[in-house]
Design a protein around this motif. Structure first.
Motif, mmCIF file in Angstrom:
data_model
loop_
_atom_site.group_PDB
_atom_site.id
_atom_site.type_symbol
_atom_site.label_atom_id
_atom_site.label_comp_id
_atom_site.label_asym_id
_atom_site.label_seq_id
_atom_site.Cartn_x
_atom_site.Cartn_y
_atom_site.Cartn_z
ATOM 1 N N ARG A 1 0.854 -1.197 0.000
ATOM 2 C CA ARG A 1 0.000 0.000 0.000
ATOM 3 C C ARG A 1 0.890 1.247 0.000
ATOM 4 N N LEU B 1 1.702 5.306 0.424
ATOM 5 C CA LEU B 1 1.281 6.306 1.416
ATOM 6 C C LEU B 1 1.429 7.744 0.917
ATOM 7 N N ARG C 1 -1.567 10.310 0.375
ATOM 8 C CA ARG C 1 -2.791 9.742 0.959
ATOM 9 C C ARG C 1 -3.365 10.712 1.990
ATOM 10 N N ILE D 1 -5.050 11.098 5.397
ATOM 11 C CA ILE D 1 -5.064 10.244 6.597
ATOM 12 C C ILE D 1 -5.565 11.024 7.814
ATOM 13 N N ASP E 1 -8.580 8.391 2.638
ATOM 14 C CA ASP E 1 -7.914 7.130 2.289
ATOM 15 C C ASP E 1 -7.641 6.255 3.514
ATOM 16 N N LEU E 2 -7.283 6.872 4.638
ATOM 17 C CA LEU E 2 -7.025 6.098 5.866
ATOM 18 C C LEU E 2 -7.678 6.759 7.071
ATOM 19 N N ILE F 1 -7.557 6.331 11.109
ATOM 20 C CA ILE F 1 -6.837 5.636 12.178
ATOM 21 C C ILE F 1 -7.503 5.972 13.507
ATOM 22 N N PRO G 1 -8.529 2.333 0.219
ATOM 23 C CA PRO G 1 -8.892 2.771 1.577
ATOM 24 C C PRO G 1 -8.675 1.719 2.671
ATOM 25 N N LEU G 2 -8.410 2.247 3.872
ATOM 26 C CA LEU G 2 -8.087 1.386 5.014
ATOM 27 C C LEU G 2 -8.565 2.038 6.310
ATOM 28 N N VAL H 1 -7.744 1.675 10.373
ATOM 29 C CA VAL H 1 -6.838 1.084 11.366
ATOM 30 C C VAL H 1 -7.471 1.297 12.739
ATOM 31 N N ILE I 1 0.398 -1.514 7.704
ATOM 32 C CA ILE I 1 -0.421 -0.805 6.708
ATOM 33 C C ILE I 1 0.108 -1.110 5.306
#
Ligand SMILES: NC(=O)c1ccc[n+]([C@@H]2O[C@H](COP(=O)([O-])OP(=O)(O)OC[C@H]3O[C@@H](n4cnc5c(N)ncnc54)[C@H](OP(=O)(O)O)[C@@H]3O)[C@@H](O)[C@H]2O)c1
Length: 262
Positions: A4, A6, A9, A11, A88-89, A91, A138-139, A141, A227
């Protein structure tokens, strides 16, 4: 699928004003992401944002507010929408705890811990999903804990919150899979942060000597690796991981050890 990326991105990190969240923002910065830092204290967030720009972040924005407040959560996502139009992320890292016997702690302590560690994460995620759908690779965490795998005495409220976070994460992951949104659960063991200075009650009241724990920078490095490598769950602390493994194979033995402290 490869690692992935970064760079560039978008975040969002909660609990970025100290500890693991702060170290994670610093670890991510050299990859050139756009960061939105969330916590209640504005000053440390602003100081961090400045530092992140010198470390290579494309941009570092700050949102100071209490994520247990639904209006704050809405406002965070209004900012995401206005500034980035997608995410995108996400957390979910902010967390608190209390020590002490369940019977000696109050309902409000239990509810406050669940509000920060569980409901803030679930409701931020609910708001984030439409933005993540428009995001790149996308993620989500979720920062859980070893204590989301094994309950220990004098931490009942915290264990309940982290078990809830783990169960919800496990259930959510396959639901999001069909939309190509990934979920990484991070289960750290004892980490050397200000976490234990921020306890709602029972500071220093454990019947065993707490080990110092690993450095938050090390946890942050492992989270970034997790990640990039698309892991579903990581255990940044070998001691914590050993407890989970021991408990999986010898649960009665761990029960017996825990009873000695109860
Ligand atoms: N330290 C450990 O041993 C350990 C072990 C396993 C898991 N974890 C988990 O790791 C995560 C990070 O903890 P840490 O060790 O880095 O602790 P920490 O240094 O105390 O950081 C906690 C962060 O959460 C933020 N926060 C707390 N309540 C908030 C609220 N209502 N609204 C917005 N932000 C809030 C705090 O910022 P403000 O005070 O500025 O709001 C701070 O940035 C937590 O989820 C924790 O459960 C920690």
């Amino acid at each position: 699928m490869g690692h992935r990326a970064l760079a560039d991105r978008r975040i969002l990190i909660t609990g970025a004003s100290s500890g693991i969240g702060r170290s994670l923002a610093k670890e991510l910065a050299p990859f050139g992401p756009n960061l939105l830092l969330v916590a209640r204290q504005r000053k440390p967030l602003e100081q961090l944002a400045e530092e992140l720009l010198t470390r290579g972040a494309a941009n570092a924005l700050v949102f100071a507010g209490d994520i247990t407040d639904p209006q704050t959560r809405e406002a965070v996502f209004q900012q995401v929408h206005a500034d980035w139009s997608a995410l995108d992320l996400l957390i979910n890292n902010a967390g608190i705890s209390a020590h002490g016997r369940f019977v000696d702690n109050s309902e409000s302590t239990l509810r406050q811990i669940l509000e920060v560690n569980f409901f803030a994460a679930t409701e931020l995620t609910r708001l984030a999903i439409p933005m993540l759908r428009k995001g790149e690779d996308p993620l989500i965490v979720n920062v859980g804990s070893i204590l989301g795998h094994r309950g220990i005495p004098f931490n009942s409220e915290y264990c309940a919150s982290k078990f809830a976070l783990r169960g919800w994460s496990e259930a959510l992951r396959p639901e999001l899979n069909r939309e190509d949104i990934d979920l990484l659960l991070v289960s750290p063991g004892s980490t050397d942060t200000k976490f234990f200075d921020h306890l709602l009650s029972g500071k220093g009241s454990l019947p065993w000597a707490e080990s110092k724990g690993i450095a938050p920078e090390e946890v942050a490095r492992q989270i970034v690796r997790g990640i990039q490598r698309r892991r579903p769950e990581i255990f940044p602390n070998w001691r914590g991981r050993s407890l989970v493994i021991l408990n999986r194979f010898f649960p009665r033995l761990v029960d017996r050890i825990m009873r000695r402290y109860g």
